[in-house]
Write a protein that holds these residues in place. Structure first.
Motif, PDB file in Angstrom:
ATOM      1  N   ASN A  38       2.098  -0.062   5.360  1.00 44.45           N
ATOM      2  CA  ASN A  38       1.392   0.626   4.268  1.00 44.45           C
ATOM      3  C   ASN A  38       1.665  -0.091   2.956  1.00 44.45           C
ATOM      4  OD1 ASN A  38       2.122   3.848   5.702  1.00 44.45           O
ATOM      5  ND2 ASN A  38       0.275   2.648   5.867  1.00 44.45           N
ATOM      6  N   GLY A  39       0.598  -0.273   2.182  1.00 38.99           N
ATOM      7  CA  GLY A  39       0.768  -0.888   0.872  1.00 38.99           C
ATOM      8  C   GLY A  39       0.913  -2.395   0.903  1.00 38.99           C
ATOM      9  N   GLY A  41      -1.398  -4.556   1.265  1.00 39.25           N
ATOM     10  CA  GLY A  41      -2.510  -5.206   0.563  1.00 39.25           C
ATOM     11  C   GLY A  41      -3.696  -5.477   1.465  1.00 39.25           C
ATOM     12  N   LYS A  42      -3.741  -4.813   2.616  1.00 36.75           N
ATOM     13  CA  LYS A  42      -4.836  -5.044   3.564  1.00 36.75           C
ATOM     14  C   LYS A  42      -6.173  -4.573   2.990  1.00 36.75           C
ATOM     15  CE  LYS A  42      -2.852  -2.447   6.719  1.00 36.75           C
ATOM     16  NZ  LYS A  42      -1.569  -2.028   6.068  1.00 36.75           N
ATOM     17  N   THR A  43      -6.176  -3.301   2.533  1.00 33.73           N
ATOM     18  CA  THR A  43      -7.424  -2.750   2.011  1.00 33.73           C
ATOM     19  C   THR A  43      -7.872  -3.504   0.766  1.00 33.73           C
ATOM     20  OG1 THR A  43      -6.841  -0.592   2.882  1.00 33.73           O
ATOM     21  CG2 THR A  43      -8.515  -0.634   1.171  1.00 33.73           C
ATOM     22  N   THR A  44      -6.922  -3.850  -0.072  1.00 33.76           N
ATOM     23  CA  THR A  44      -7.274  -4.597  -1.284  1.00 33.76           C
ATOM     24  C   THR A  44      -7.937  -5.925  -0.907  1.00 33.76           C
ATOM     25  OG1 THR A  44      -5.343  -3.594  -2.318  1.00 33.76           O
ATOM     26  CG2 THR A  44      -6.367  -5.428  -3.466  1.00 33.76           C
ATOM     27  N   GLN A  82     -11.577   2.200   5.355  1.00 30.94           N
ATOM     28  CA  GLN A  82     -10.426   2.940   5.861  1.00 30.94           C
ATOM     29  C   GLN A  82     -10.648   4.449   5.784  1.00 30.94           C
ATOM     30  OE1 GLN A  82      -6.787   1.892   3.914  1.00 30.94           O
ATOM     31  NE2 GLN A  82      -5.529   3.091   5.280  1.00 30.94           N
ATOM     32  N   GLU A 159      -8.475  -0.500   9.491  1.00 32.26           N
ATOM     33  CA  GLU A 159      -7.785   0.523  10.295  1.00 32.26           C
ATOM     34  C   GLU A 159      -8.756   1.482  10.973  1.00 32.26           C
ATOM     35  OE1 GLU A 159      -4.264   2.143   8.720  1.00 32.26           O
ATOM     36  OE2 GLU A 159      -3.944   0.529   7.293  1.00 32.26           O
TER      37      GLU A 159
HETATM   38  N1  LIG Z   1      -6.956   1.157  -7.282  1.00 36.79           N
HETATM   39  C1  LIG Z   1      -5.641   0.898  -7.311  1.00 36.79           C
HETATM   40  N2  LIG Z   1      -4.940   1.108  -8.418  1.00 36.79           N
HETATM   41  C2  LIG Z   1      -3.622   0.847  -8.469  1.00 36.79           C
HETATM   42  N3  LIG Z   1      -2.915   0.377  -7.455  1.00 36.79           N
HETATM   43  C3  LIG Z   1      -3.556   0.141  -6.300  1.00 36.79           C
HETATM   44  C4  LIG Z   1      -4.946   0.396  -6.165  1.00 36.79           C
HETATM   45  N4  LIG Z   1      -5.318   0.065  -4.917  1.00 36.79           N
HETATM   46  C5  LIG Z   1      -4.211  -0.358  -4.301  1.00 36.79           C
HETATM   47  N5  LIG Z   1      -3.152  -0.330  -5.121  1.00 36.79           N
HETATM   48  C6  LIG Z   1      -1.785  -0.763  -4.796  1.00 36.79           C
HETATM   49  O1  LIG Z   1      -1.887  -2.020  -4.177  1.00 36.79           O
HETATM   50  C7  LIG Z   1      -1.010  -2.102  -3.098  1.00 36.79           C
HETATM   51  C8  LIG Z   1      -1.778  -2.480  -1.848  1.00 36.79           C
HETATM   52  O2  LIG Z   1      -2.605  -1.405  -1.487  1.00 36.79           O
HETATM   53  P1  LIG Z   1      -3.581  -1.464  -0.251  1.00 36.79           P
HETATM   54  O3  LIG Z   1      -4.415  -0.241  -0.270  1.00 36.79           O
HETATM   55  O4  LIG Z   1      -4.290  -2.747  -0.238  1.00 36.79           O
HETATM   56  O5  LIG Z   1      -2.566  -1.377   0.961  1.00 36.79           O
HETATM   57  P2  LIG Z   1      -2.885  -1.322   2.520  1.00 36.79           P
HETATM   58  O6  LIG Z   1      -2.287  -2.507   3.131  1.00 36.79           O
HETATM   59  O7  LIG Z   1      -4.320  -1.127   2.763  1.00 36.79           O
HETATM   60  O8  LIG Z   1      -2.070  -0.032   2.934  1.00 36.79           O
HETATM   61  P3  LIG Z   1      -2.426   1.091   4.026  1.00 36.79           P
HETATM   62  O9  LIG Z   1      -1.956   0.613   5.337  1.00 36.79           O
HETATM   63  O10 LIG Z   1      -1.606   2.254   3.569  1.00 36.79           O
HETATM   64  O11 LIG Z   1      -3.869   1.337   3.943  1.00 36.79           O
HETATM   65  C9  LIG Z   1      -0.294  -0.781  -3.008  1.00 36.79           C
HETATM   66  O12 LIG Z   1       0.968  -0.924  -3.622  1.00 36.79           O
HETATM   67  C10 LIG Z   1      -1.144   0.158  -3.797  1.00 36.79           C
HETATM   68  O13 LIG Z   1      -0.327   1.106  -4.431  1.00 36.79           O
END
Ligand SMILES: Nc1ncnc2c1ncn2[C@@H]1O[C@H](COP(=O)(O)OP(=O)(O)OP(=O)(O)O)[C@@H](O)[C@H]1O
Ligand SMILES: [Mg+2]
Lengths: 305, 422
Positions: A38-39, A41-44, A82, A159
């Motif tokens: 989690n977190g 950076g996948k979704t980003t 997601q 996911e």
């Molecule tokens: N819109 C946003 N504003 C501020 N911080 C963000 C934003 N989107 C993501 N983040 C931060 O960027 C980081 C990566 O987030 P991301 O959603 O890409 O994680 P992830 O790998 O998709 O996690 P998960 O498995 O929980 O979906 C996290 O620390 C999150 O808090």
């Protein structure tokens, strides 16, 4: 040739560096996994890939174009986000029909595609029911099906199996493998290493916005997985342990009563050698290294704490 | 275009799946129209059954006539009482005012013109100023009616002339020349009254002269003919506001649920998405307005002087507020914040623009502030078609303003959406 190329992608949200210099390339017909907690950076990363977020640095090339918002790119891009991105108030069919129209489908082709995607989601029976009456897993399946309406060549799945029961999960896996067989390029994010192991041709291990390594699963495990643990309960105790260790390519070989324990980096070779030793064993337990170990060794943390 | 229709169609289906939305979009404006229509309908006739105590201390023929006249006034409930109980009732708030006819009231015209010792007194409840003012108007009207009746009585007039002649002679204050002028006037009036035919006299004065004056007013009166002509544009405006706010919230909802993002990765532009919403909103507004008009025509018989201009005004108003809400929807991140922002901005504009209290009832300073509210221009544009008799050229100002605003709001909205993405 539909491909995805990402170079030195960066994105920060205030203090948080969500994606930090990510690079990878996905070839046509490949399933590429982004594995991270989690977190990570996948979704980003996915949001930058599909043009929802503008990268602070780096480039994205989809199907030869560097602008993911280009209509030609949009036409070959399918995204299953997601979060469930569907209308609760519409029926399963209504949702798919709407997104189909937005994707430019109409008439008979729209009908056919909606029917096909309802089948993929396993919801043909319930197509007339409102989404709000569906279970989480059903919505998840429809969420994925919504990305397939216009048969895009590039698919981004974020996911897609979260909260889905094992049976539905298998249905989703089958769908994804079929899509791969059709020659589509697939990016698949997950924090389940079993999924990555089962589906992906290659996997990138992502943590804190950085890619720690990219390779096939075999190579990753070979490189970072560490040793496999073998435990054999013998009916007859061997005499020459050092010689045995050499034959089995074993490390830390030890005997405890009747139980032989050792570690190996090449479990297949060690087991073959064990069979040739004419040592009869009553029980055999092999703990081969997996992506979990890869992640543990790369980060010092478990994938899911 | 097909995508636009798909977007709008989806929005309508999603919107009307929620019964709450149906109420806000259709029910609320209708209720508003009914409620305010009823209030103004009452106001137009004036308060009914205003309780007034009358104390006749004069007990003359004229004072009796006056009381009878007051009693025949539909808006009043007249109680004949003595001075003390009458004043007590006013103090206790049981009647709005007490009217006292002092001794000497019946002695003639002096009653009405003597400022030093008024023969007609009003004691009113300080908390009921509006009613007292209204009552004063009614008293004046009654006086006028009584006088008219007296004037028509030739013999009474001649007696009056006699009184005045003797009063003028006995008052020492006037110059001799002036006294003669008055006396000559009274003499000639007296001989006129003596010789004129009864019917000519009464007819000429009562039905001719006075009624002509009234007709003139009527002809020049170009205001609303029924109170519903005022409340209808207001109700329609509320319908538009309510509808626009509902759609503004639905845009944020799409953003929070992610369907907006899903749309964005499809082959469709932000402007398209916003336009789809706008189209659905516009379609809903048009349906609501059509419903309200139907209601207005069938039940309240609201006359719409120029349906074409009215339609144009209503359409421009819709466009303006649809545009505004599209903009507002991009300003917040959650449904609550946008919902709040939408209603707050609409409330302020509605208040300033006269959708709550009609502009006509506002103090002058407020009326000039109202220019900044699109609500004012929307109401003006619609009233232009309903009762203001605007020419197409006169419609240009409000309609043009509304359209310019609509385009500006929409463009800003798209800009904000693009920025919010990144
Ligand atoms: N819109 C946003 N504003 C501020 N911080 C963000 C934003 N989107 C993501 N983040 C931060 O960027 C980081 C990566 O987030 P991301 O959603 O890409 O994680 P992830 O790998 O998709 O996690 P998960 O498995 O929980 O979906 C996290 O620390 C999150 O808090
Ligand atoms: Mg994520």
């Amino acid at each position: 040739m539909a491909t995805i190329v990402v170079e030195q992608l960066c994105k920060r949200f205030g203090e948080v560096v969500a994606v930090d210099g990510v690079s990878f390339a996905i070839g046509r017909g490949e399933i590429f996994g982004l594995l991270g907690p989690n977190g990570a950076g996948k979704t980003t990363t996915i949001n930058m890939l599909c043009g929802l977020l503008r990268p602070d640095g780096g480039t994205v090339t989809l199907d030869g174009r560097t602008d993911p918002t280009h209509p030609a790119v949009r036409a070959v891009l399918g995204v299953a986000p997601q979060s469930i991105a569907l209308y609760d108030e519409l029926t399963a069919q209504g949702n798919l029909e709407f997104f189909g129209r937005i994707a430019g489908l109409a008439g008979r082709r729209l009908k056919e595609r909606v029917a096909a995607c309802l089948d993929i989601a396993g919801l043909a029976q319930r197509r007339k029911d409102r989404l709000s009456t569906f279970s989480g897993g059903m919505k998840r399946r429809l969420n994925l099906a919504g990305a397939l309406l216009h048969e895009p060549a590039i698919l981004l799945f974020d996911e897609p199996t979260a909260g889905v029961d094992p049976q539905s999960r298998n249905l989703i896996f089958d769908t994804i493998l079929r899509l791969k067989a059709e020659g589509r390029t697939i990016l698949y994010t997950t924090h389940y290493m079993e999924e990555a192991q089962r589906l992906c041709d290659r996997v990138a291990i992502l943590d804190h916005g950085k890619i720690l390594d990219i390779d096939t699963i075999e190579n990753l495990i070979g490189r970072h997985g560490g040793v496999s643990h073998v435990e054999a309960e013998l009916s007859q105790v061997p005499d020459d342990l050092p010689a045995l260790a050499a034959r089995l390519a074993a490390e830390g070989l030890g005997l405890e009563g009747n139980t032989l324990r050792f570690q190996t980096r090449e479990p297949a070779r060690s087991l073959a050698a064990l069979n040739q030793c004419e040592l009869h064993y009553r029980a055999l337990k092999v703990d081969t290294a997996n992506l979990e170990d890869v992640f543990l060794n790369l980060t010092g943390r478990r994938l899911r704490d | 275009m097909a995508k636009l229709m798909a977007l709008a169609g989806k929005d309508l289906r999603v919107l009307f799946a929620d019964k709450g939305n149906v109420f806000w979009v259709f029910g609320f404006p209708t209720l508003f129209a009914l409620l305010f229509g009823a209030i103004y309908a009452g106001a137009e006739k004036g308060p009914s059954g205003l309780e007034v105590a009358v104390v006749d201390e004069d007990q003359s023929e004229l004072s009796g006539l006056y009381v009878t006249h007051l009693q025949s006034e539909a808006a009043l409930k007249v109680l004949a009482l003595d001075r003390e109980p009458a004043l007590t009732r006013v103090r206790k708030g049981q009647v709005a005012a007490a009217v006292v006819l002092r001794p000497g009231f019946g002695e003639g015209f002096s009653t009405f013109f003597d400022a030093n010792d008024p023969k007609l007194q009003i004691a009113s409840d300080p908390g009921r100023k509006m009613e007292a003012a209204y009552l004063e108007g009614l008293l004046a009207k009654t006086q006028f009616e009584v006088l008219t009746q007296r004037f028509r009585d030739r013999q009474w007039m001649r007696g009056q002339m006699d009184t005045w002649r003797s009063q003028i002679k006995s008052t020492g204050g006037l110059l001799a020349a002036d006294t003669n002028v008055y006396l000559r006037l009274f003499d000639s009036l007296d001989s006129f009254l003596q010789d004129v035919n009864d019917r000519t006299y009464a007819g000429g004065l009562g039905n001719g002269m006075l009624n002509v004056a009234r007709l003139d007013v009527q002809r020049e009166y170009r205001g609303p003919r029924t109170p519903f002509q005022i409340t209808f544009p207001q109700a329609i405006l509320w319908a538009i506001l309510s509808c626009a706010a509902t759609f503004a919230i639905s845009i944020v909802r799409e953003r929070t649920t992610g369907t907006y993002q899903r749309l964005c990765v499809g082959p469709i532009s932000q402007a398209h998405i916003l336009a789809g919403k706008g189209l659905a909103c516009l379609a809903t507004c048009v349906v609501v307005i059509a419903l309200l008009i139907l209601l207005g025509r069938l039940i309240f018989r609201v006359p719409i002087e120029s349906p074409l201009l009215f339609a144009a005004g209503a359409l421009c108003t819709c466009l303006c507020f649809v545009g505004l809400m599209m903009l507002v929807s991009t300003l917040g991140k959650t449904e609550q914040s946008v919902g709040g922002a939408a209603w707050a901005s609409l409330m302020v504009m509605a208040m300033l623009g006269g959708a709550m209290v009609p502009l006509a009832f506002m103090p002058g300073s407020m009326r000039s502030i109202s220019h900044i509210s699109p609500v004012k221009w929307g109401i003006l544009a619609m009233e232009g078609g309903i009762w203001r008799h605007f020419s197409p050229a006169e419609m240009l100002l409000p309609c043009g303003l509304l359209l310019v605003l609509a385009v500006a709001f929409f463009a800003l909205g798209v800009l904000m959406l693009r920025r919010a993405q990144l």
